[in-house]
Structure formats: structure tokens, C-alpha cells
Design a protein around this motif. Structure first.
Motif, short mmCIF file in Angstrom:
data_model
loop_
_atom_site.label_atom_id
_atom_site.label_comp_id
_atom_site.label_asym_id
_atom_site.label_seq_id
_atom_site.Cartn_x
_atom_site.Cartn_y
_atom_site.Cartn_z
N LEU A 153 0.98 -1.17 0.08
CA LEU A 153 -0.17 0.10 0.08
C LEU A 153 0.94 1.31 -0.09
O LEU A 153 0.70 2.33 -0.83
N ARG A 198 1.47 4.47 -2.77
CA ARG A 198 1.51 5.94 -2.46
C ARG A 198 2.80 6.76 -2.87
O ARG A 198 2.63 7.71 -3.28
N GLY A 234 -1.75 6.70 -5.21
CA GLY A 234 -2.26 6.41 -3.85
C GLY A 234 -3.84 5.87 -4.05
O GLY A 234 -4.20 5.31 -2.94
N SER A 235 -4.50 5.83 -5.47
CA SER A 235 -5.57 5.26 -5.36
C SER A 235 -5.69 3.87 -5.35
O SER A 235 -6.63 3.03 -5.29
N THR A 261 -5.41 0.81 -3.33
CA THR A 261 -5.63 0.55 -1.98
C THR A 261 -6.16 -0.80 -1.90
O THR A 261 -6.49 -1.47 -0.70
N ARG A 262 -6.70 -1.54 -2.85
CA ARG A 262 -7.30 -2.55 -2.75
C ARG A 262 -6.61 -3.98 -2.69
O ARG A 262 -5.45 -3.95 -3.47
N THR A 283 -7.55 0.62 -8.84
CA THR A 283 -7.90 0.80 -7.50
C THR A 283 -7.05 -0.48 -6.92
O THR A 283 -7.09 -0.49 -5.46
N ALA A 293 -3.88 -2.71 -5.45
CA ALA A 293 -2.47 -2.51 -5.09
C ALA A 293 -1.59 -3.79 -5.25
O ALA A 293 -0.72 -3.91 -5.48
#
Length: 443
Positions: A127, A131, A136-137, A139-140, A216, A218
Motif C-alpha cells: 500500500l 502511495r 495512492g488510489s 488500495t485494494r 484501485t 495494490a
């Protein structure tokens, strides 16, 4: 003055045991009081052949002299050193030694104290990496059904074993799961890597990417061989296809090698055995031969370097543990690596694999056996469950095997085997002779 009754020194009720049927155990306790090489000694003086390397961790066998001597020496020289803003030589020496045997491209190591912590560390690295790269989008996190990644919140969120998840609320948000790789209708009684379905199962990841959009996501985390769920071996092409899809969409691929690391498949790591390179590898267990808690997370140079920006006096990654790279654990790990090297244990499973496979599959004719699976020095025997009493048949086999002087592991109605890598052919014969006796006697 407290009215609490003082517990007896060996009052079994005081210890709430992990992953144990506590009430059953405490009626008829099974206690080990000694161990050497391939065997445990019980509290009542019996010898038990270790068919599971403890809990998948005692790869070099028990109470090996080089390891025990290293621990004693280190404890008398430097017992503890802070891991934050300070260090000690053995932590750096160990990291270099680990990188030397790791898959090509794995150039940096973070230390943990367990497989669960290694997984949490890997997920946080993934994660934070995106970033740090200005993405940084992402996150999944994507795990897999029947996957086991330890027992902390991140691990059970990406994990897919229902009993480990259902009691603990909503877990992490933004997590999805790929299907597992077990296809008994096509691959039952496979010898080694199953032939069927690998690419098709892996391609399900594309559907998940389309559903959520790659921007979305990661990371994807999988065990190369799913161990704790009952030894699910990836069919041909499966891991390579996952790598292809992750690369295509800029998603990090994490291999959870807490079980497969350090020789279990006949190569130092499963990534080398399958010739598939992940971005992050989690390890623990065999790192110190199970003697002292320690884990290590391997990352590529690209991941590491993404954090090495900004003023040099600032902390680059806000993560770590009080015991990261503990001196005594580091000494134990170095001695473990020495033992592996001197005895050729990181590749011994490749030499013994065919003999192990034949002995394991010789149990195909036993009652209630519905599948047998193997790779390296890992094996699984799946049993037909007793109607209305799931897990009971395998647990009965566990108890009877213990009575006969053999330690096996069960999960559901599956018997899992993973002996120390020092096992001999004669001991393989002994293991499966005892197990045949158990399976043939009306469990």
C-alpha cells in the motif's frame, strides 16, 4: 485481599491453547518434553516420529547443535539491541545471507517475528509503495479462497478460510478473493503438479480487475502452495499466469512463502521452484528452524528505492517491531542457514521427492481416501467425511497416529504431512507404514 485461587504450577486450565480443542485436550493431554532430530519424546516416555516438522517449521530437525550453541553464545554476549535508529552486526549479516539465496531481484529484507507479522508487513509495504509512487488510489488487496495468511486482521482479510474469519466482524474493507485452485474432479490423485485448469483459474483475476479497475488494486497475495487449508497445489501455468496479469496491470504480486520457504519444495523458495518472480516474499517458520520466533519479508530493489526519497534524516517507512532482527533470533537464523548449507537441505526435497511421492500414493487403496496430493516434501491425504460429523475422521486419525508414535497434522478431513528435510528413506517407510495401519483400522 484477593479471593482468587492460586493456580497450580502445571494447571492445564490456565493456558487457553491456540487452534486446539481445549476441553478434549485437557482431558487427555499430549505433552512433548524432549526432541532430537526426527523425533519427539512425550511426557510418558514414548518416542514420536515428527511427520510435520513441528508446524511446518523445523526443517533441519530438532535440537541441532550448531543452532542451539549459537543461541546460547549470543544470549551471553548481546541479548537485545534496539531496532529503531540502532543496530547490531548479525542482523545485517543475516540480511545479506538471505538475499544471497533469495530469487534474483530480491535485494532487501524487513524483519518480523512470525508469518502473520510478515503478511501484515507485506500488505503495508504494498500500500505504501503505490502511495510513494504517486499512485495512492491503489488500495485494494486481492487474496484467494481457502488461502491462509496468518491470524492478524490483514491476514484474515485477504485469507479465505471461513472459520478463521467469521467471528471477527467486517475485517479490512476493499478486499476481494480469487477462486482457489482445488479441482478434484479433474486433478484427484495427481502426482506432483496437477495438469488441468491452471491458466483458466488464474484468468479469474482478470474478471476481478475488470470489476474493480486496475487503478484501485495494490496487490495480489497467494501461497504458491496453499498449506494450512490442506495442501492445494497450483496446476500447471497458474502462478505464471498470475504474474502475467499482475505485470500487465501494475499490481504487486506477493508470494506467502511462510511454509514453502527454506527448502520445502526442493529449492530455497517456491518462486525458484516454479520459476515465477513475485515482487514481495513473506517468510518465517524455517528461517530459524522454528526455534525462535522470526520472520523476514523480501522486497525488490524497485520497491525499496521508491521509499528512499526526501531528506536523509527522515524515517522512510513508519513500520517495524520491538524485536525486528533480535540478536538471538538473528544468531539462530544464521546457524540455521549454516546447517541448511552444510547438509544440502535446501535442495534435499528434490532428491527425496520421488521416493516420498511413491510412498504417499501407496495409500490410495486405503478406506475412505478420496484424494492424495504431493509436491516436494509435502503431502496430503483427503478423507471422505463422516456424515454429519465433519473433521471427525481426520481428527481420529490424528489421535490414533499419535498413539502409534507418529505426529501428523489435520485440517478439516485432510491429513497434511511435511517432515523435517533430514528424513531418511527408512523413516519415510516407517511414517507411511504407521499411517497405513491407522487408515486401515476403521477410522
Amino acid at each position: 485481599m484477593s479471593n482468587r485461587t492460586t493456580a497450580k504450577p502445571n494447571d492445564l486450565s490456565a493456558f487457553w491453547m491456540p487452534f486446539t480443542a481445549n476441553r478434549q485436550f485437557k482431558k487427555e493431554p499430549r505433552l512433548f518434553v524432549g526432541a532430537k532430530d526426527m523425533h519427539y519424546t512425550t511426557h510418558d516416555g514414548r518416542t514420536v516420529l515428527d511427520g510435520t516438522a513441528g508446524l511446518w517449521c523445523v526443517n533441519a530437525g530438532h535440537c541441532r547443535p550448531k543452532i542451539t550453541e549459537a543461541i546460547a553464545s549470543q544470549a551471553g554476549e548481546l541479548d537485545y539491541a534496539p531496532a529503531f535508529q540502532l543496530g547490531h552486526p548479525k542482523a545485517f549479516e543475516l540480511a545479506s545471507r538471505l538475499v544471497d539465496i533469495a530469487p534474483e531481484g530480491m535485494e532487501h529484507v524487513l524483519y518480523t517475528n512470525s508469518g502473520s507479522e510478515s503478511v501484515e508487513t507485506a500488505l503495508k509495504v504494498a500500500l505504501a509503495y503505490h502511495r510513494a509512487k504517486g499512485d495512492g488510489s491503489r488500495t485494494r488487496l486481492i487474496g484467494r479462497e481457502r488461502g491462509y495468511h496468518g491470524v492478524n486482521f490483514g491476514g484474515i482479510s485477504v485469507g479465505g478460510i471461513v472459520s478463521n474469519r467469521k467471528m471477527f466482524g467486517t475485517l479490512l474493507t476493499g478486499v476481494d478473493h480469487m477462486p482457489h485452485t482445488h479441482q478434484p474432479a479433474k486433478n484427484a490423485f495427481s502426482r506432483g503438479i496437477p495438469e488441468h485448469g491452471g491458466v483458466d483459474i488464474a484468468t479469474e483475476l482478470e474478471r476481478i480487475v475488470t470489476l474493480h479497475d486496475a487503478s484501485t488494486i495494490a496487490a495480489v497475495i497467494v501461497e504458491p502452495v496453499a498449506g494450512s487449508t490442506g495442501v492445494l497445489i497450483p496446476p500447471k501455468g497458474y502462478l505464471a499466469k498470475l504474474r502475467e496479469i499482475c505485470t500487465k496491470h501494475g499490481i504487486l504480486l506477493i508470494f506467502d512463502e511462510v511454509i514453502t520457504g527454506f527448502g520445502r519444495l526442493g529449492a530455497p523458495f517456491a518462486a525458484q521452484f516454479f520459476d515465477v518472480k513475485p515482487d514481495i516474499i513473506t517468510t518465517a517458520k524455517g528461517l530459524t528452524n522454528g526455534v525462535i520466533p522470526m520472520g523476514a519479508v523480501f522486497v525488490t530493489k524497485d520497491i525499496h528505492d521508491a521509499f528512499m526519497t526526501g531528506p536523509e534524516h527522515l524515517i522512510e517507512f513508519f513500520h517495524g517491531y520491538t524485536y525486528s532482527g533480535n540478536p538471538i533470533a538473528s544468531a539462530a537464523a544464521l546457524a540455521t542457514l549454516d546447517t541448511y548449507k552444510e547438509e544440502g537441505l535446501l535442495t534435499r526435497a528434490a532428491e527425496l521427492g520421488p521416493y516420498w511421492e511413491n510412498a504417499l500414493h501407496s495409500l490410495k487403496d486405503c478406506p475412505n481416501v478420496i484424494d492424495i496430493r504431493n509436491v516436494g516434501l509435502i503431502g496430503a491425504i483427503e478423507l471422505a467425511p463422516i456424515a454429519g460429523e465433519p473433521t471427525k475422521r481426520a481428527f481420529t486419525a490424528f489421535l490414533k497416529a499419535y498413539e502409534k508414535g507418529l505426529l501428523i497434522r489435520t485440517t478439516g478431513d485432510i491429513i497434511a504431512l511435511s517432515p523435517p528435510l533430514i528424513i531418511t528413506k527408512a523413516q519415510i517407510d516407517e511414517l507411511f507404514d504407521k499411517l497405513r495401519d491407522v487408515l486401515m483400522n476403521n477410522i
